[in-house]
Design a protein around this motif. Structure first.
Motif, mmCIF file in Angstrom:
data_model
loop_
_atom_site.group_PDB
_atom_site.id
_atom_site.type_symbol
_atom_site.label_atom_id
_atom_site.label_comp_id
_atom_site.label_asym_id
_atom_site.label_seq_id
_atom_site.Cartn_x
_atom_site.Cartn_y
_atom_site.Cartn_z
ATOM 1 N N LYS A 163 0.855 -1.329 -0.212
ATOM 2 C CA LYS A 163 -0.032 0.000 0.052
ATOM 3 C C LYS A 163 0.843 1.355 -0.007
ATOM 4 C CE LYS A 163 -3.598 2.224 2.422
ATOM 5 N NZ LYS A 163 -4.747 2.306 3.687
ATOM 6 N N GLN A 165 0.388 5.341 0.823
ATOM 7 C CA GLN A 165 -0.320 6.449 1.404
ATOM 8 C C GLN A 165 0.413 7.625 1.404
ATOM 9 O OE1 GLN A 165 -1.270 6.545 5.518
ATOM 10 N NE2 GLN A 165 -3.427 6.710 4.994
ATOM 11 N N TYR A 178 -2.101 7.031 -11.083
ATOM 12 C CA TYR A 178 -2.231 5.741 -10.514
ATOM 13 C C TYR A 178 -2.204 4.709 -11.784
ATOM 14 C CZ TYR A 178 -3.672 1.628 -7.569
ATOM 15 O OH TYR A 178 -3.621 0.530 -7.204
ATOM 16 N N GLU A 184 -6.926 -0.648 -5.186
ATOM 17 C CA GLU A 184 -7.789 0.117 -4.658
ATOM 18 C C GLU A 184 -7.378 1.411 -4.561
ATOM 19 O OE1 GLU A 184 -11.271 -1.619 -2.283
ATOM 20 O OE2 GLU A 184 -10.530 -0.283 -0.874
ATOM 21 N N ALA A 185 -8.171 2.410 -5.110
ATOM 22 C CA ALA A 185 -7.622 3.725 -5.025
ATOM 23 C C ALA A 185 -8.616 4.889 -4.311
ATOM 24 C CB ALA A 185 -7.678 4.338 -6.554
ATOM 25 N N ARG A 186 -8.205 5.698 -3.259
ATOM 26 C CA ARG A 186 -9.155 6.386 -2.831
ATOM 27 C C ARG A 186 -8.139 7.982 -2.697
ATOM 28 N NH1 ARG A 186 -9.268 8.150 3.181
ATOM 29 N NH2 ARG A 186 -11.563 8.961 3.488
ATOM 30 N N PHE A 187 -8.793 8.910 -3.331
ATOM 31 C CA PHE A 187 -8.282 10.007 -3.545
ATOM 32 C C PHE A 187 -8.856 11.472 -2.637
ATOM 33 C CE2 PHE A 187 -6.972 8.444 -7.808
ATOM 34 C CZ PHE A 187 -5.917 7.733 -6.980
ATOM 35 N N ASN A 189 -10.019 12.154 0.187
ATOM 36 C CA ASN A 189 -11.039 11.678 1.324
ATOM 37 C C ASN A 189 -12.605 11.354 0.515
ATOM 38 O OD1 ASN A 189 -9.501 12.584 3.324
ATOM 39 N ND2 ASN A 189 -10.009 14.636 3.119
ATOM 40 N N SER A 192 -13.476 4.735 -1.970
ATOM 41 C CA SER A 192 -12.648 3.811 -2.853
ATOM 42 C C SER A 192 -13.159 3.177 -3.803
ATOM 43 C CB SER A 192 -12.380 2.828 -1.740
ATOM 44 O OG SER A 192 -11.615 3.253 -0.378
ATOM 45 N N ASP A 226 -2.617 -1.004 -3.077
ATOM 46 C CA ASP A 226 -3.642 0.255 -2.917
ATOM 47 C C ASP A 226 -2.946 1.510 -2.745
ATOM 48 O OD1 ASP A 226 -5.657 -2.044 -2.690
ATOM 49 O OD2 ASP A 226 -5.712 -1.963 -0.628
ATOM 50 N N GLU A 228 -3.668 5.577 -1.392
ATOM 51 C CA GLU A 228 -4.536 6.584 -0.876
ATOM 52 C C GLU A 228 -3.829 7.795 -0.951
ATOM 53 O OE1 GLU A 228 -7.326 6.534 2.932
ATOM 54 O OE2 GLU A 228 -5.260 5.667 3.220
ATOM 55 N N ILE A 230 -4.521 11.624 0.611
ATOM 56 C CA ILE A 230 -5.612 12.287 1.484
ATOM 57 C C ILE A 230 -4.975 13.592 1.879
ATOM 58 C CG2 ILE A 230 -6.908 10.229 2.285
ATOM 59 C CD1 ILE A 230 -5.158 10.414 4.897
#
Length: 232
Positions: A163, A165, A178, A184-187, A189, A192, A226, A228, A230
């Motif tokens: 991962k 971050q 990416y 799995e991506a989370r940009f 806030n 996902s 993954d 992330e 944030i």
């Protein structure tokens, strides 16, 4: 819908490949071919949209289950894992120790390592662009503990499994690129999203003021991992 963590998917995939190699190389067990057939059936079931998809899935799972139960390498791995866990419990060691690195002109903020969990320093530090490659491990880059220069700054990470971050301050515009086979991506806030063999782009904080300004460009490439990004 909650997804199974990508790190665990990568772990099970690598473990399965290791078992297949050991079984074929040292034990000559014909069940290896059943495993390969089961994996192929599962893959076909996941990619197929026909009404027989569920049937293919359970056939593949059955073939893999039967063959795994007859593998000597699996029994030896379970025995070795039990011994390892007992030794770690006896010594009272932490399962994972992430050591923040003090950046220098020679080593950079984060180093290239095959297997490691790394992070930028937890106290204030001088910013340097990050270019890092690794195979297995988690990487944390926290840019809220530094002052980004009034120009584009770059974070470039190429990772096999693990991962990534990145924590960025609210006032800095950010572009993210990416690319992964499975992750799995989370940009910023947001929610996902599952990524399969593709490249996605996201940005936040634009348009920015004209003239000299801080800007952060994040480029991450993984096999299975993954990502992330944030704000904090």
């Amino acid at each position: 819908m909650q997804h199974f963590p990508t790190n665990r998917q990568a772990f099970f995939l690598l473990s399965a490949l290791l078992l297949i190699f050991v079984e074929a190389a040292f034990f000559g067990n014909g069940s290896v071919f059943l495993i390969l057939l089961g994996i192929g059936t599962l893959y076909y079931a996941l990619r197929n949209t026909s009404k027989y998809r569920r049937s293919y899935f359970w056939i593949g799972a059955f073939l893999i289950g039967v063959s795994i139960l007859s593998m000597w390498s699996l029994r030896l791995m379970i025995f070795g894992l039990a011994i390892y866990l007992l030794l770690r419990l006896w010594k009272g060691q932490a399962w994972l120790q992430t050591t923040p690195l003090q950046g220098s002109a020679d080593t950079g903020l984060i180093q290239n390592k095959v297997m490691a969990a790394q992070s930028t320093p937890i106290e204030s530090y001088e910013w340097k662009d990050i270019h890092v490659q690794g195979f297995i491990g988690d990487i944390l880059v926290d840019t809220t503990h530094t002052v980004l220069p009034k120009k584009p700054s770059l974070i470039s990470i190429r990772q096999g499994f693990g991962k990534v971050q990145v924590i960025v301050p609210y006032e800095v515009p950010v572009r993210v690129f990416y690319s992964t086979l499975l992750g799995e991506a989370r940009f910023f806030n947001g929610d996902s999203q599952r990524i399969l063999n593709t490249t996605i782009h996201a940005e936040d904080g634009y348009p920015a003021d004209e003239g000299n300004r801080a800007e952060l460009i994040v480029s991450v490439t993984t096999w299975m991992g993954d990502v992330e990004v944030i704000r904090r």
